[in-house]
Design a protein around this motif. Structure first.
Motif, PDB file in Angstrom:
ATOM      1  N   VAL A 238       0.853  -1.181   0.000  1.00 23.44           N
ATOM      2  CA  VAL A 238       0.000   0.000   0.000  1.00 23.44           C
ATOM      3  C   VAL A 238       0.893   1.238   0.000  1.00 23.44           C
ATOM      4  O   VAL A 238       2.056   1.180   0.398  1.00 23.44           O
ATOM      5  N   ARG A 239       0.326   2.329  -0.477  1.00 22.15           N
ATOM      6  CA  ARG A 239       1.029   3.614  -0.393  1.00 22.15           C
ATOM      7  C   ARG A 239       0.421   4.419   0.745  1.00 22.15           C
ATOM      8  O   ARG A 239      -0.796   4.515   0.877  1.00 22.15           O
ATOM      9  N   ILE A 240       1.304   4.996   1.559  1.00 24.43           N
ATOM     10  CA  ILE A 240       0.889   5.759   2.729  1.00 24.43           C
ATOM     11  C   ILE A 240       1.268   7.215   2.545  1.00 24.43           C
ATOM     12  O   ILE A 240       2.417   7.523   2.190  1.00 24.43           O
ATOM     13  N   ARG A 241       0.298   8.096   2.738  1.00 21.87           N
ATOM     14  CA  ARG A 241       0.606   9.518   2.832  1.00 21.87           C
ATOM     15  C   ARG A 241       1.089   9.771   4.255  1.00 21.87           C
ATOM     16  O   ARG A 241       0.342   9.611   5.222  1.00 21.87           O
ATOM     17  N   VAL A 242       2.334  10.141   4.385  1.00 19.82           N
ATOM     18  CA  VAL A 242       2.997  10.166   5.682  1.00 19.82           C
ATOM     19  C   VAL A 242       2.551  11.387   6.486  1.00 19.82           C
ATOM     20  O   VAL A 242       2.597  12.519   6.002  1.00 19.82           O
ATOM     21  N   ALA A 243       2.148  11.129   7.742  1.00 21.35           N
ATOM     22  CA  ALA A 243       1.863  12.214   8.675  1.00 21.35           C
ATOM     23  C   ALA A 243       3.026  12.445   9.619  1.00 21.35           C
ATOM     24  O   ALA A 243       3.302  13.582  10.015  1.00 21.35           O
ATOM     25  N   ALA A 244       3.730  11.366   9.991  1.00 20.90           N
ATOM     26  CA  ALA A 244       4.852  11.484  10.922  1.00 20.90           C
ATOM     27  C   ALA A 244       5.748  10.266  10.793  1.00 20.90           C
ATOM     28  O   ALA A 244       5.286   9.164  10.476  1.00 20.90           O
ATOM     29  N   SER A 245       7.025  10.466  11.034  1.00 21.80           N
ATOM     30  CA  SER A 245       8.000   9.388  11.111  1.00 21.80           C
ATOM     31  C   SER A 245       8.961   9.734  12.241  1.00 21.80           C
ATOM     32  O   SER A 245       8.845  10.783  12.869  1.00 21.80           O
ATOM     33  N   VAL A 246       9.902   8.847  12.515  1.00 23.32           N
ATOM     34  CA  VAL A 246      10.760   8.996  13.689  1.00 23.32           C
ATOM     35  C   VAL A 246      12.224   8.825  13.289  1.00 23.32           C
ATOM     36  O   VAL A 246      12.554   8.026  12.413  1.00 23.32           O
TER      37      VAL A 246
ATOM     38  N   PRO B 101      -2.284  11.289  18.674  1.00 21.94           N
ATOM     39  CA  PRO B 101      -1.776  12.007  17.506  1.00 21.94           C
ATOM     40  C   PRO B 101      -0.765  11.172  16.729  1.00 21.94           C
ATOM     41  O   PRO B 101      -0.054  10.324  17.298  1.00 21.94           O
ATOM     42  N   ALA B 102      -0.692  11.434  15.433  1.00 23.87           N
ATOM     43  CA  ALA B 102       0.254  10.702  14.585  1.00 23.87           C
ATOM     44  C   ALA B 102       1.686  10.867  15.066  1.00 23.87           C
ATOM     45  O   ALA B 102       2.495   9.939  14.960  1.00 23.87           O
ATOM     46  N   THR B 103       2.015  12.037  15.594  1.00 24.87           N
ATOM     47  CA  THR B 103       3.381  12.271  16.066  1.00 24.87           C
ATOM     48  C   THR B 103       3.752  11.342  17.215  1.00 24.87           C
ATOM     49  O   THR B 103       4.926  10.960  17.358  1.00 24.87           O
ATOM     50  N   ALA B 104       2.781  10.970  18.041  1.00 23.15           N
ATOM     51  CA  ALA B 104       3.040  10.011  19.118  1.00 23.15           C
ATOM     52  C   ALA B 104       2.930   8.578  18.616  1.00 23.15           C
ATOM     53  O   ALA B 104       3.734   7.714  18.987  1.00 23.15           O
ATOM     54  N   ALA B 105       1.947   8.300  17.761  1.00 17.65           N
ATOM     55  CA  ALA B 105       1.761   6.950  17.235  1.00 17.65           C
ATOM     56  C   ALA B 105       2.980   6.466  16.459  1.00 17.65           C
ATOM     57  O   ALA B 105       3.315   5.274  16.488  1.00 17.65           O
ATOM     58  N   ALA B 106       3.659   7.394  15.770  1.00 15.14           N
ATOM     59  CA  ALA B 106       4.832   7.017  14.985  1.00 15.14           C
ATOM     60  C   ALA B 106       5.974   6.508  15.845  1.00 15.14           C
ATOM     61  O   ALA B 106       6.879   5.828  15.356  1.00 15.14           O
ATOM     62  N   ALA B 107       5.945   6.814  17.145  1.00 19.62           N
ATOM     63  CA  ALA B 107       7.010   6.374  18.052  1.00 19.62           C
ATOM     64  C   ALA B 107       6.897   4.901  18.406  1.00 19.62           C
ATOM     65  O   ALA B 107       7.828   4.340  18.997  1.00 19.62           O
ATOM     66  N   LEU B 108       5.784   4.271  18.058  1.00 22.39           N
ATOM     67  CA  LEU B 108       5.524   2.914  18.537  1.00 22.39           C
ATOM     68  C   LEU B 108       6.121   1.780  17.706  1.00 22.39           C
ATOM     69  O   LEU B 108       6.683   0.839  18.289  1.00 22.39           O
ATOM     70  N   PRO B 109       6.041   1.780  16.363  1.00 27.00           N
ATOM     71  CA  PRO B 109       6.312   0.532  15.635  1.00 27.00           C
ATOM     72  C   PRO B 109       7.695  -0.079  15.841  1.00 27.00           C
ATOM     73  O   PRO B 109       7.808  -1.207  16.346  1.00 27.00           O
ATOM     74  N   THR B 110       8.755   0.609  15.455  1.00 28.41           N
ATOM     75  CA  THR B 110      10.084  -0.007  15.524  1.00 28.41           C
ATOM     76  C   THR B 110      10.502  -0.279  16.959  1.00 28.41           C
ATOM     77  O   THR B 110      10.918  -1.399  17.308  1.00 28.41           O
ATOM     78  N   ASN B 111      10.409   0.734  17.811  1.00 32.76           N
ATOM     79  CA  ASN B 111      10.877   0.570  19.184  1.00 32.76           C
ATOM     80  C   ASN B 111       9.974  -0.351  19.992  1.00 32.76           C
ATOM     81  O   ASN B 111      10.452  -1.143  20.812  1.00 32.76           O
ATOM     82  N   GLY B 112       8.671  -0.254  19.782  1.00 33.70           N
ATOM     83  CA  GLY B 112       7.761  -1.133  20.503  1.00 33.70           C
ATOM     84  C   GLY B 112       7.953  -2.593  20.119  1.00 33.70           C
ATOM     85  O   GLY B 112       7.977  -3.482  20.984  1.00 33.70           O
ATOM     86  N   LEU B 113       8.103  -2.849  18.824  1.00 37.09           N
ATOM     87  CA  LEU B 113       8.318  -4.223  18.390  1.00 37.09           C
ATOM     88  C   LEU B 113       9.683  -4.738  18.832  1.00 37.09           C
ATOM     89  O   LEU B 113       9.832  -5.924  19.152  1.00 37.09           O
ATOM     90  N   THR B 114      10.681  -3.875  18.867  1.00 34.92           N
ATOM     91  CA  THR B 114      11.992  -4.298  19.367  1.00 34.92           C
ATOM     92  C   THR B 114      11.882  -4.768  20.812  1.00 34.92           C
ATOM     93  O   THR B 114      12.418  -5.821  21.192  1.00 34.92           O
ATOM     94  N   ALA B 115      11.174  -3.993  21.631  1.00 36.19           N
ATOM     95  CA  ALA B 115      10.980  -4.372  23.030  1.00 36.19           C
ATOM     96  C   ALA B 115      10.211  -5.682  23.148  1.00 36.19           C
ATOM     97  O   ALA B 115      10.585  -6.584  23.913  1.00 36.19           O
ATOM     98  N   ARG B 116       9.122  -5.791  22.391  1.00 36.05           N
ATOM     99  CA  ARG B 116       8.306  -7.008  22.437  1.00 36.05           C
ATOM    100  C   ARG B 116       9.121  -8.225  22.012  1.00 36.05           C
ATOM    101  O   ARG B 116       9.067  -9.292  22.633  1.00 36.05           O
ATOM    102  N   GLN B 117       9.892  -8.084  20.936  1.00 35.18           N
ATOM    103  CA  GLN B 117      10.652  -9.213  20.428  1.00 35.18           C
ATOM    104  C   GLN B 117      11.823  -9.576  21.335  1.00 35.18           C
ATOM    105  O   GLN B 117      12.218 -10.745  21.421  1.00 35.18           O
ATOM    106  N   ALA B 118      12.380  -8.596  22.054  1.00 38.41           N
ATOM    107  CA  ALA B 118      13.434  -8.898  23.024  1.00 38.41           C
ATOM    108  C   ALA B 118      12.894  -9.803  24.128  1.00 38.41           C
ATOM    109  O   ALA B 118      13.525 -10.801  24.513  1.00 38.41           O
ATOM    110  N   LEU B 119      11.716  -9.466  24.649  1.00 46.08           N
ATOM    111  CA  LEU B 119      11.126 -10.292  25.702  1.00 46.08           C
ATOM    112  C   LEU B 119      10.672 -11.644  25.157  1.00 46.08           C
ATOM    113  O   LEU B 119      10.764 -12.661  25.851  1.00 46.08           O
ATOM    114  N   ASP B 120      10.203 -11.680  23.909  1.00 43.81           N
ATOM    115  CA  ASP B 120       9.820 -12.954  23.299  1.00 43.81           C
ATOM    116  C   ASP B 120      11.025 -13.884  23.181  1.00 43.81           C
ATOM    117  O   ASP B 120      10.910 -15.100  23.376  1.00 43.81           O
ATOM    118  N   LEU B 121      12.185 -13.327  22.850  1.00 42.81           N
ATOM    119  CA  LEU B 121      13.395 -14.153  22.738  1.00 42.81           C
ATOM    120  C   LEU B 121      13.731 -14.820  24.067  1.00 42.81           C
ATOM    121  O   LEU B 121      14.159 -15.975  24.099  1.00 42.81           O
TER     122      LEU B 121
END
Length: 301
Positions: free
Chosen positions: A31-39, A121-141
């Motif tokens: 999909v193509r995303i019109r970007v509101a925020a990135s980190v 807000p998108a500016t806060a939501a953008a903080a979640l994907p990479t860092n949140g998944l890194t944390a989740r996957q660290a504990l999963d390991l």
């Protein structure tokens, strides 16, 4: 379209806003995303400076950026989970694709995206994907049972903050190693505060070394415990039956959807330090390089 780009490695001064890039078209499953925020991430600075230790899949010029929050405005074939107009979050696996999100539009695989959190807000939501998944996957390991003890270094950073919260929710007894000025935040996440790696040998069932303090921390892990290094090159050899792992975050739509629910309920701290426009990208890189940032450095078009 406009995007932050650089054609040569160097300091923040190599960054420019390029205004005449073609708008990307989504392929099958994209999909193509019109970007509101990135980190902005430390790895973005390392790559820009030419200091990343592994070969990259394409040569410059590059558009940096991993995380994205935005709205789907076009879809290729085979994207059953999303429709045009959906607001979503996700991340680009930049080291594999060099597809950057510091752009007005980005095309990503749809199966790595999930609905954006409601009321955030998108500016806060953008903080979640990479860092949140890194944390989740660290504990999963580590796969620790409730009641286990885990030491998290760099616990006041973005990944560290998410790891503390997720450890608490999993019933783990977490200890956060950070600066003394971060004591209040560490304790607010239900963790014990530790100002330095001065603990008795074998004090913990596991260590997650986000601050890259090194394999000397293995001494703090009990026999048969677990250890997670910040990246594959930093993974130590197993010893005393300690299972060693290394972080290499990957997209995971279902895990990310779970994190969104926790963010909506307030269980995950979405911290934003500063918001910069494309035109201020060099200033954003400079600020992150100076250190001490507690929250995401967000980039908006």
């Amino acid at each position: 379209m406009r995007a932050v780009t650089y054609a040569a490695f160097g300091g923040p001064e190599v960054l420019h806003v390029t205004a005449d890039l073609p708008i990307p078209e989504p392929g099958p499953g994209q999909v193509r995303i019109r970007v509101a925020a990135s980190v902005l991430h430390p790895v973005d600075l390392m790559i820009r400076a030419g200091q990343f230790p592994a070969p990259l899949p394409t040569p410059p010029p590059y558009t940096p950026g991993w995380d994205v929050a935005g709205t789907i405005d076009a879809a290729g074939p085979s994207t059953p989970h999303h429709t045009i107009g959906d607001t979503v979050i996700g991340f680009s696996h930049w080291l594999r694709t060099t597809v950057g999100t510091h752009a007005e539009y980005v095309t990503l695989d749809a199966d790595g995206l999930t609905a954006a959190p409601h009321g955030i807000p998108a500016t806060a939501a953008a903080a979640l994907p990479t860092n949140g998944l890194t944390a989740r996957q660290a504990l999963d390991l580590l796969d620790l049972p409730a009641g286990s003890t885990v030491l998290i270094t760099g616990a006041a950073g973005q990944v560290g903050g998410f790891t503390l919260a997720l450890a608490r929710l999993a019933g783990l007894r977490a200890t956060g190693l950070a600066r003394d000025t971060d004591r209040e935040f560490i304790q607010s996440q239900g963790a014990r505060f530790l100002p330095g790696p001065d603990a008795a040998p074998g004090s913990f069932d596991a260590v997650i070394d986000l601050a890259v303090l090194g394999p000397s921390l293995m001494d703090l892990v009990r026999d048969g415990g677990g250890y997670v290094a910040a990246s594959p090159p930093l993974r130590p050899e197993p010893t005393r039956a300690i299972r060693t792992h290394a972080l290499e975050v990957t997209p995971d739509r279902e895990r990310l959807a779970d994190l969104v629910k926790l963010a909506e309920s307030g269980e995950l701290p979405l911290r934003v330090a500063e918001v910069h426009t494309f035109a201020d990208a060099a200033a954003a890189h400079d600020r992150l390089a100076r250190g001490g940032v507690r929250g995401a450095i967000v980039i908006t078009p």
